[in-house]
Design an enzyme around this catalytic site. Structure first.
Site, PDB file in Angstrom:
ATOM      1  N   THR A 381     -22.329  28.059  32.744  1.00  0.00           N
ATOM      2  CA  THR A 381     -21.600  26.723  33.095  1.00  0.00           C
ATOM      3  C   THR A 381     -20.146  27.694  33.557  1.00  0.00           C
ATOM      4  O   THR A 381     -19.576  27.596  34.372  1.00  0.00           O
ATOM      5  CB  THR A 381     -20.682  26.110  32.258  1.00  0.00           C
ATOM      6  N   ASP A 382     -19.764  28.804  32.720  1.00  0.00           N
ATOM      7  CA  ASP A 382     -18.640  29.947  33.336  1.00  0.00           C
ATOM      8  C   ASP A 382     -18.016  30.692  34.450  1.00  0.00           C
ATOM      9  O   ASP A 382     -17.386  30.702  35.363  1.00  0.00           O
ATOM     10  CB  ASP A 382     -18.082  30.298  31.942  1.00  0.00           C
ATOM     11  N   ASP A 383     -19.438  31.518  34.272  1.00  0.00           N
ATOM     12  CA  ASP A 383     -19.877  32.152  35.522  1.00  0.00           C
ATOM     13  C   ASP A 383     -20.582  31.393  36.579  1.00  0.00           C
ATOM     14  O   ASP A 383     -19.596  31.884  37.611  1.00  0.00           O
ATOM     15  CB  ASP A 383     -21.556  32.623  35.128  1.00  0.00           C
ATOM     16  N   MET A 386     -16.844  30.417  38.660  1.00  0.00           N
ATOM     17  CA  MET A 386     -16.277  31.344  38.879  1.00  0.00           C
ATOM     18  C   MET A 386     -16.665  31.399  40.648  1.00  0.00           C
ATOM     19  O   MET A 386     -16.469  31.623  41.234  1.00  0.00           O
ATOM     20  CB  MET A 386     -15.488  32.171  37.925  1.00  0.00           C
ATOM     21  N   HIS A 460     -11.955  26.342  33.649  1.00  0.00           N
ATOM     22  CA  HIS A 460     -13.020  26.797  34.844  1.00  0.00           C
ATOM     23  C   HIS A 460     -13.484  26.892  35.910  1.00  0.00           C
ATOM     24  O   HIS A 460     -13.446  25.928  37.392  1.00  0.00           O
ATOM     25  CB  HIS A 460     -13.749  27.897  34.707  1.00  0.00           C
TER      26      HIS A 460
END
Length: 668
Positions: A381-383, A386, A460
């Site tokens: 989910t972080d990639d 971003m 993020h």
């Protein structure tokens, strides 16, 4: 500032790969190289030159006291890294009386290191026939593959990294695989009183309480049953369970030959398949080995006469962040070709097939991005968040509309909404992966084995939603904001799960709150800004040591680094309080002064976080009994996996300076 940004963008443009992506090296600790030295020997590559090169790296990085540490600038050595490096060098033929081996052995004795090694290190010694398998925690494959999802022990209730690692280890544990070192390389000297007089039992840990006692008792019973089963050849359940695990491993191999995008699953999967009779020529093993032995695979880094192995690779993350740096600099007309190549590369790497995450979210359509070159089973989910931030400025460009950018963004947003956990936050890889019960298992002493929602990832995602114009009143955003509010510490900071540490967490939250349209006049925002200002160093920079995960006196404190200074600056700039302008100006001056003549920054410190075993998702408590026990034993982050991402030193400072440059009401 303008000059610094221009030169840094030129450096970044020069580092771009031909197909449009960026990738920097990822560095961890000696266990990564030591385990590859041992694994290559076990797999039949004892004379491969890579083993000697990795051994040379270990010798180069040994501390003066004979130990190996787990991050740059650590106060002391690490028992696990030192024992594994010792075993690896001995397997290469380094003599027991060689000066560097003697220093390591003296350190091991001084720290009673063998009594306190983690489970992984015990497993490696057991594989070498240097440790009894019956004194390593049992990992029964029957439980992993047949336990239903509704029970905590289902393999899909383990975190992504633990799941992909535990599955192959269960085969090694069940088979009690052994590759005995040659007599001249045996580790007899580590047992001066004799092996029969050594206590191999797991050290007592009263802090785990009743559940810990129960699981250790069960573990002893399972070992007894396994011994009886070997004697009586009871294979009715074990054999089909191992076959099931083997099929799972094969089906989860990625396109580049690796597993799960990180070192442990790769190395254990290769050893497990060999244990099950797979030949080196088998396509699965051959592909896996090529990912390691091939100089161009993206996993090894050669430096002079030595090499080190990366624990992972970060091309998607590095490309996303680099593109954001160009976006923040507002130089599209000067670097249009560079940026267009990056946009296309990011669009091409969206994952459109279901992975393990879909077990708990079966009705959610794929649309995420992974961290590595190839990791289709585990987008994160972080990639994804971003990636959406990096693509947002191109939504209204006709060229990209015709290439499906709107559809890609929509898929990413829908996937993220579907992956939100029940408490309103987001974890990295799975939904509601928070069975704390699993942390009491004897096997789970090496770090975090679950993937609970974290503030930095959630922030993020909120930032991405804000950049895309999603309303603050969206139910998903409302729940996420409540999660972030409740996770704030009393002093105003937020914990950092995937970066070091409170500077990273706080640096993620404040820009997210601004992007989503939250009330920046609220006391929670002011207290966060005040906390950041209180941690600014005299030289204008910010820094936080990895030991802050273990010792609260180091929270927000450490040697100033370019990346952590950038995180703090981006947070203060986002809120843009007048009383913070002097701190912002001093931070900019620190980055400008620290910039090298070729436009980049030097940074030896580790500012990335893998699997910290303490304080995950909450503040560290000084009276934490587990913390005090580990500190008394002389451990320093022995359950953590700290990382140095080489490009952190560059694209984050570019972003920070560019955003400072865009402030119109600040006087430097």
């Amino acid at each position: 500032i303008k000059s610094a940004v221009r030169s840094s963008l030129a450096w970044l443009e020069f580092k771009q790969q031909g197909d449009g992506h960026w990738v920097g090296s990822v560095q961890s600790n000696a266990t990564i190289d030591a385990e590859w030295i041992l694994a290559l020997w076990m797999l039949g590559f004892g004379s491969h030159p890579l083993r000697a090169r990795l051994g040379a790296w270990l010798v180069e990085t040994q501390r003066a006291d004979g130990s190996w540490d787990v991050y740059h600038g650590a106060c002391g050595g690490d028992v696990n890294a030192t024992v594994e490096a010792y075993a690896a060098l001995r397997s290469l033929g380094h003599a027991a009386d060689a000066p560097h081996i003697q220093r390591a052995r003296q350190w091991i004795f001084a720290k009673n290191a063998l009594l306190n090694i983690r489970v992984f290190t015990r497993i490696w010694l057991a594989l070498l026939s240097e440790w009894p398998w019956e004194h390593t925690p049992n990992v029964p494959p029957e439980v992993l593959v047949w336990c239903p999802l509704s029970l905590p022990f289902s393999i899909y209730n383990f975190s992504q990294w633990a799941r992909a690692t535990v599955m192959p280890i269960s085969i090694l544990s069940a088979r009690r695989t052994v590759y005995r070192l040659p007599d001249e390389c045996r580790l007899d000297e580590l047992f001066p009183a004799g092996r029969n007089n050594f206590c191999y039992k797991m050290p007592p840990n009263s802090s785990l309480g009743f559940y810990g006692w129960v699981f250790r008792t069960v573990d002893s019973a399972l070992h007894a049953m396994q011994t009886i089963g070997h004697t009586l050849n009871w294979n009715l359940l074990r054999t089909p369970a191992i076959h099931h695990v083997t099929d799972w491993i094969i089906s989860h191999q990625e396109a580049d030959g690796t597993w799960a995008g990180i070192q442990p699953p790769v190395i254990y999967s290769l050893l497990a398949l060999k244990t099950e009779g797979f030949k080196l020529e088998h396509p699965v093993i051959a592909k896996g080995l090529d990912s390691v032995l091939n100089k161009n695979s993206g996993w090894r880094v050669d430096s002079g006469k030595s090499s080190f192995m990366q624990p992972t690779n970060s091309p998607v993350w590095d490309t996303i962040q680099s593109l954001i740096a160009f976006n923040d600099s507002r130089v599209g007309d000067q670097h249009s070709e560079t940026m267009e190549k990056a946009v296309q590369w990011i669009l091409d790497h969206q994952i459109l097939v279901p992975g393990d995450w879909s077990v708990k979210a079966p009705n959610v359509k794929p649309g995420g991005w992974a961290f590595e070159y190839a990791n289709d089973f585990y987008p994160d989910t972080d990639d994804t968040a971003m990636a959406l931030v990096s693509l947002a400025p191109f939504r209204n460009v006709a060229k990209w509309k015709s290439k499906g950018i709107d559809e890609a963004i929509e898929r990413g947003v829908n996937w993220l909404i579907g992956m939100q956990s029940s408490n309103g936050g987001w974890a990295a890889f799975d939904k509601d992966n928070n069975h704390k019960f699993l942390t009491y298992l004897p096997f789970c002493d090496y770090g975090e084995v679950i993937d609970p929602p974290s503030v930095d990832v959630t922030a993020h995602i909120l930032e991405a939603f804000g950049k895309l114009g999603i309303s603050r009143n969206h139910p998903s955003i409302t729940r996420a904001l409540n999660f972030i509010y409740t996770e704030q510490e009393k002093d105003g900071a937020w914990f950092g799960r995937w970066g070091v540490n409170y500077i990273y967490g706080t640096g993620a939250v404040l820009p997210a709150l601004v992007a989503i349209g939250d009330d920046v006049s609220h006391p929670r925002v002011h207290s966060a800004c005040e906390w950041l200002r209180s941690r600014q160093l005299e030289n204008g920079g910010w820094g936080e040591s990895c030991i802050s995960y273990m010792d609260v006196t180091f929270v927000g404190r450490g040697t100033a680094t370019a990346s952590q200074t950038a995180w703090a600056l981006m947070a203060l700039v986002a809120v843009n309080r007048r009383e913070d302008h002097d701190a912002i100006a001093r931070g900019c001056r620190f980055l400008i002064d620290a910039q090298t003549s070729d436009g980049t920054w030097n940074e030896h410190e580790f500012t990335g976080t893998g699997f910290p075993g303490y304080g995950v998702g909450h503040a560290i408590k000084l009276d934490d009994p587990l913390l005090s026990i580990r500190l008394r034993q002389g451990h320093e982050l022995s359950r953590a996996f700290m990382l140095r991402y080489d490009l952190y030193r560059h694209y984050f400072p570019v972003m920070a300076l560019a955003r400072c440059q865009n402030l119109h009401n600040i006087h430097f």
